[in-house]
Design a protein around this motif. Structure first.
Motif, short mmCIF file in Angstrom:
data_model
loop_
_atom_site.label_atom_id
_atom_site.label_comp_id
_atom_site.label_asym_id
_atom_site.label_seq_id
_atom_site.Cartn_x
_atom_site.Cartn_y
_atom_site.Cartn_z
N SER A 160 -51.35 -20.38 -53.42
CA SER A 160 -51.78 -21.36 -52.39
C SER A 160 -51.98 -20.76 -51.07
O SER A 160 -52.89 -21.26 -50.27
CB SER A 160 -50.59 -22.44 -52.20
OG SER A 160 -49.51 -22.12 -51.86
N ALA A 161 -51.19 -19.49 -50.81
CA ALA A 161 -51.39 -18.90 -49.60
C ALA A 161 -52.91 -18.14 -49.49
O ALA A 161 -53.60 -18.46 -48.43
CB ALA A 161 -50.52 -18.00 -49.19
N GLY A 162 -53.34 -17.62 -50.51
CA GLY A 162 -54.54 -17.04 -50.67
C GLY A 162 -55.63 -18.03 -50.61
O GLY A 162 -56.42 -17.65 -49.73
N MET A 163 -55.39 -19.11 -51.19
CA MET A 163 -56.41 -20.42 -51.08
C MET A 163 -56.64 -20.83 -49.59
O MET A 163 -57.88 -20.82 -49.22
CB MET A 163 -56.16 -21.46 -52.01
CG MET A 163 -56.38 -21.23 -53.38
SD MET A 163 -58.21 -21.26 -53.65
CE MET A 163 -58.36 -20.90 -55.45
N LYS A 164 -55.49 -20.98 -48.89
CA LYS A 164 -55.69 -21.32 -47.68
C LYS A 164 -56.11 -20.38 -46.64
O LYS A 164 -56.96 -20.73 -45.79
CB LYS A 164 -54.31 -21.94 -47.27
CG LYS A 164 -53.47 -23.17 -47.69
CD LYS A 164 -53.88 -24.37 -46.84
CE LYS A 164 -54.08 -25.73 -47.58
NZ LYS A 164 -52.84 -26.14 -47.96
N ALA A 165 -55.76 -19.26 -46.87
CA ALA A 165 -55.92 -18.03 -45.85
C ALA A 165 -57.69 -17.73 -46.03
O ALA A 165 -58.15 -17.46 -45.11
CB ALA A 165 -55.07 -17.10 -45.76
N PHE A 166 -57.77 -17.23 -47.17
CA PHE A 166 -58.90 -16.76 -47.57
C PHE A 166 -59.90 -17.55 -48.20
O PHE A 166 -61.29 -17.16 -48.50
CB PHE A 166 -58.72 -15.56 -48.28
CG PHE A 166 -57.78 -14.37 -47.78
CD1 PHE A 166 -57.58 -14.18 -46.74
CD2 PHE A 166 -56.96 -13.52 -48.88
CE1 PHE A 166 -56.84 -13.19 -46.20
CE2 PHE A 166 -56.13 -12.62 -48.49
CZ PHE A 166 -56.12 -12.61 -47.13
N GLY A 167 -59.61 -18.65 -48.64
CA GLY A 167 -60.39 -19.70 -49.60
C GLY A 167 -60.54 -19.05 -50.95
O GLY A 167 -61.24 -19.76 -51.68
N LEU A 168 -59.47 -18.38 -51.31
CA LEU A 168 -59.84 -17.92 -52.79
C LEU A 168 -58.47 -17.05 -53.01
O LEU A 168 -57.80 -16.36 -52.20
CB LEU A 168 -61.07 -16.70 -52.77
CG LEU A 168 -61.52 -16.39 -54.34
CD1 LEU A 168 -61.95 -17.59 -55.05
CD2 LEU A 168 -62.22 -15.30 -54.28
N ASP A 169 -58.23 -17.24 -54.24
CA ASP A 169 -56.86 -16.61 -54.89
C ASP A 169 -57.09 -15.69 -56.11
O ASP A 169 -57.35 -16.08 -57.09
CB ASP A 169 -55.94 -17.34 -55.06
CG ASP A 169 -54.89 -17.12 -56.14
OD1 ASP A 169 -54.29 -15.99 -56.12
OD2 ASP A 169 -54.80 -17.90 -57.03
N ARG A 170 -57.26 -14.50 -55.87
CA ARG A 170 -57.39 -13.24 -56.74
C ARG A 170 -56.41 -12.36 -56.62
O ARG A 170 -56.38 -11.92 -55.52
CB ARG A 170 -58.76 -12.77 -57.04
CG ARG A 170 -59.09 -12.16 -58.19
CD ARG A 170 -60.22 -11.31 -58.21
NE ARG A 170 -60.38 -10.04 -57.62
CZ ARG A 170 -61.56 -9.16 -57.46
NH1 ARG A 170 -62.64 -9.76 -57.93
NH2 ARG A 170 -61.46 -8.12 -56.69
#
Ligand code: MGD
Ligand code: MGD
Ligand code: SF4
Ligand code: MO
Length: 713
Positions: A160-170
């Motif tokens: 969820s942090a990657g999604m919010k900060a960068f718009g993507l979680d990989r």
């Protein structure tokens, strides 16, 4: 050729004829080491050897678990026929009877109580094809909103942090081999040396190239032994630490101002917030010296390149989302993202922890990281599936919250595929109550686990040696596990099991697959245009290129190895700094008290995997560690009057567990550590509370307050 030569030739020929080689991947962690298992049968007895196979990620390396992973797959305790429980006893049945029994119960429960009375619980060991199919099965096979999976407990806060900060979680924003070129590496709450051992050579190479390694962990782990600076933090204080590092980076003018202005949102707000922080008292509060925290910030901020890796130590906290956001702030402040050897890694845990979180087994998710709450996303997926958008359910709740609803009897049935929740959920007591409150439960399993024992029907599933499919490794590289061993007994692949249940429920036309590849081809379409776009990936390409990175929107596309070089995947293409508008360091976490004076944190050891069901069926791994234990600092042990090897009882507000005391000078005196790999009376989750992170619903596995006393029989 004389007689002797002929005889030895015949003998060799005979032994060669009985040798079979299975090309596969390790079933355990997200490194997905490629290997061969060689089965040699002589006089009816089989012997096995495992050999690492070269590939771009793990280069033929294997750890002790991977070398022994065939043992559970060929174990005599494998469940090999369907089982139905009659009067509390499991009895063997045919597939036909088991499926008819499932149909009768699921239909009956849904008719009486509505579609949402049935729930689905998945796992990160499932292949991409199966994780995708499970999401589809819940939404169109059962029509229920209640689906979630064990990854909720794993890295949902980093996701969820990657999604919010960068718009993507990989998992990794960069290809793994770039680590060797990185000049400063922060390892926050990750014990790579024991949990992803074949990753370690990349860190060693970086060190040889002059990298400065900082480890943040309350224990001196084997990973910390590699560090140039070890921050032996009090459990649960990483958010404060990350903010202090931000503060010092700004104070020392190590900010990449033009990067922040051009490529981020919220820069000014963050600076304002950091201004108000006074480092001195805060360092003391988190158990670290100002000098050490300052040095960490200085080293990271001033290095030419840098990477931050987080894992469960900082993520499995009730403020895990915020904590990871602050570590991501550090990358943004110092402009260390979107470049060669600079970036982020959420060290993914399970074999398919990455792919398993992309294609729809999460409560609010549709394939390709689409959202079940977004009308356009729903429409796209409904079209791929050939159903009406309005027929798709809304979002459900997280894994632990499903347990709460089972206990409340709102959820009356459960289909469990690929997890052992009574050992892995926090508040083990609730998990037991939840499963025993169900009217009907189905488990697809290889073994009679503590959770499967609650089921009314157990369906035998195939092991990784038998079941083909794709798995996405921690880098974001989609790999193909070829499997060729015949299915054990009457066991079936999970995708066959899911399709068979859909068929008896009258949804066969939506689940008419011939093999894993046919499901993958549908997944490619379903993920097309989504954030995790697999459209350009085919089995043939994966074979030819030894794995393909996502996003990969077309067959001509190479797959992205370094993310965010030009843009982030947010709405305006800029990364989002995290600031919460207050400087409060207050955390809703269990505090130590007179009654519960010690912290306990939980995690892993090298030899065992998760709830132990697989590794504890390997005699070699059991020989290395056959029971659970708790690490206690010798000074702490002395003050409680316990000695090495004695049993101790640990109690928290939630419950009690009894473990063997193992003295360790490597741990803080105010903190204990115990592994999560054992169940029953050694289940460490008897001690962990069910409080959840408000954003991602992650429990606080990494911090509880406990008391300790010697065990008296
Ligand atoms: N206290 C504490 N608790 C924790 C954690 C912690 O650090 N501390 N960590 C959390 C984390 S990170 C995780 S990932 C969870 C994991 O928690 P679980 O998912 O409960 O752990 P596993 O042991 O992987 O359970 C998987 C089960 O599925 C079966 N299985 C394996 N492969 C397959 C397959 O392909 N198909 C099917 N149908 N079954 C299969 C195995 O036999 C096993 O019984 O635990 C969480 N719980
Ligand atoms: N051998 C083995 N390898 C595994 C697994 C396994 O079960 N066994 N499981 C796989 C899975 S699913 C996962 S998710 C990964 C997990 O991989 P990791 O996250 O690396 O493993 P853990 O042991 O859970 O936790 C990592 C470290 O966090 C530290 N820690 C505890 N509390 C805190 C804290 O408050 N702050 C900080 N900074 N650190 C803290 C612990 O001391 C521990 O050394 O491993 C994968 N690999
Ligand atoms: S457990 Fe992980 S590092 Fe070890 S062999 Fe398996 S995949 Fe590789
Ligand atoms: Mo995990």
């Amino acid at each position: 050729m004389n007689e002797n030569m002929l005889a030895s030739f015949r003998e060799r020929q005979q032994s060669a004829a009985t040798e079979q080689v299975f090309e596969t991947q390790c079933p355990f962690c997200s490194m997905q080491c490629k290997k061969k298992v060689i089965e040699e049968k002589r006089a009816g007895r089989a012997k096995y050897r495992t050999i690492g196979v070269d590939n771009p990620t793990t280069k033929g390396r294997l750890c002790v678990k991977g070398k022994n992973a065939y043992q559970h797959a060929v174990h005599h305790n494998r469940i090999t026929t369907p089982l139905i429980k009659y009067n509390g006893e499991f009895q063997k049945s045919s597939w036909e009877d088991a499926l008819a029994y499932i149909k009768q119960n699921i239909e009956g429960i849904q008719e009486q109580n509505g579609r949402n009375a049935v729930s689905v619980y998945g796992g990160g060991s499932l292949t991409n094809e199966e994780a995708y199919l499970l999401g589809k099965f819940a939404r169109v096979g059962l029509g229920t909103k209640y689906i979630d999976y064990n990854g909720r407990f794993c890295m949902s806060s980093a996701a969820s942090a990657g999604m919010k900060a960068f718009g993507l979680d990989r998992g990794l924003t960069n290809r793994i081999d770039q680590i060797a070129d990185s000049k400063c590496i922060i390892l926050a709450g990750t014990n790579i040396a024991e949990c992803q051992p074949t990753f370690v050579p990349y860190l060693e190479e970086a060190k040889q190239n002059g990298s400065f390694i900082i480890v943040i962990d309350p224990r001196e782990t084997d990973t910390a032994a590699m560090a140039d600076l070890h921050l032996k933090i009090k459990p649960g204080h990483d958010k404060t630490l990350a903010r202090l590092l931000e503060k010092f980076i700004v104070q020392e003018n190590l900010v990449d101002d033009s990067f922040c202005r051009e490529r981020t949102n919220g820069y000014e707000e963050l600076l304002e917030e950091l201004d108000a922080i006074d480092p001195h008292n805060l360092c003391k509060e988190i158990g670290l010296s100002v000098q050490d925290v300052h040095e960490a910030a200085y080293r990271f901020g001033s290095a030419d390149s840098g990477m931050i890796f987080t894992a469960r130590g900082v993520e499995q906290q009730t403020d895990g989302h915020e904590t990871v956001r602050h570590f991501l702030n550090l990358l943004l402040l110092s402009g260390k993202i979107g470049k060669h050897a600079s970036g982020y890694g959420a060290i993914t845990g399970q074999a398919n922890g990455q792919g398993g979180r992309e294609h729809g087994q999460k409560a609010d998710q549709l394939p390709g990281y689409r959202s079940i709450e977004n009308k356009e996303h729903r429409q796209y997926i409904a079209d791929v599936w050939g159903v009406k958008e309005s027929s798709l359910p809304e979002k459900g709740v997280s894994a632990y919250e499903m347990m709460e609803r089972m206990e409340d009897k709102e959820i009356k049935a459960l289909i469990l595929i690929g997890s052992n929740p009574v050992i892995s959920n926090p508040n083990a007591n609730l998990a037991h109550k939840a499963l025993s409150s169900l009217s009907f439960m189905v488990a697809a399993e290889m073994f009679m686990t503590e959770s499967a024992a609650y089921a009314d029907v157990i369906l035998p599933t195939t092991s990784y040696l038998e079941n083909e499919g794709t798995l996405t490794n921690m880098e974001g590289r989609v790999t193909l596990r070829e499997a060729s061993r015949p299915s054990a007994g009457q066991s079936k692949h999970d995708w066959e099991i899911i399709s068979a249940i859909a068929r008896v429920l009258g949804k066969g036309d939506l689940f008419s697959y011939t093999d894993a590849e046919s499901i993958f081809n549908e997944l490619r379409l379903a993920s097309r245009g989504g954030k995790a776009d697999y459209y350009g990936i085919t089995y043939e390409r994966i074979r030819r290129e030894t794995g393909v990175f996502w996003p990969c929107p077309s067959e001509e596309h190479e797959g992205e190895t370094t993310l965010f070089t030009e843009n982030f995947e947010t709405e305006n293409g800029k990364a989002n700094f995290y600031y919460d508008g207050s400087i409060s360091m207050h955390m809703l976490k269990e505090e130590i008290s007179e009654q519960y004076p010690l912290f306990i944190t939980t995690g892993r050891t090298m030899n065992h995997y998760l709830t132990g069901e697989q590794t504890q069926r390997s005699s070699r791994l059991v020989a290395r560690e056959f029971e659970s234990f708790v690490y206690i600092h010798p000074d702490t042990a002395m003050s409680y009057g316990v000695r090495s090897g004695e049993l101790v009882v640990l109690s928290s507000k939630q419950g009690e567990t009894t473990l063997r005391c193992s003295l360790s000078e490597q741990i803080r005196t105010d903190t204990l550590f115990a592994p999560m790999h054992w169940g029953g009376s050694q289940n460490i989750n008897r001690l962990i509370a069910g409080d959840l992170d408000p954003v991602c619903r992650m429990p606080g596995f990494k911090r509880a307050a406990v008391s300790l006393r010697p065990y008296k029989s």
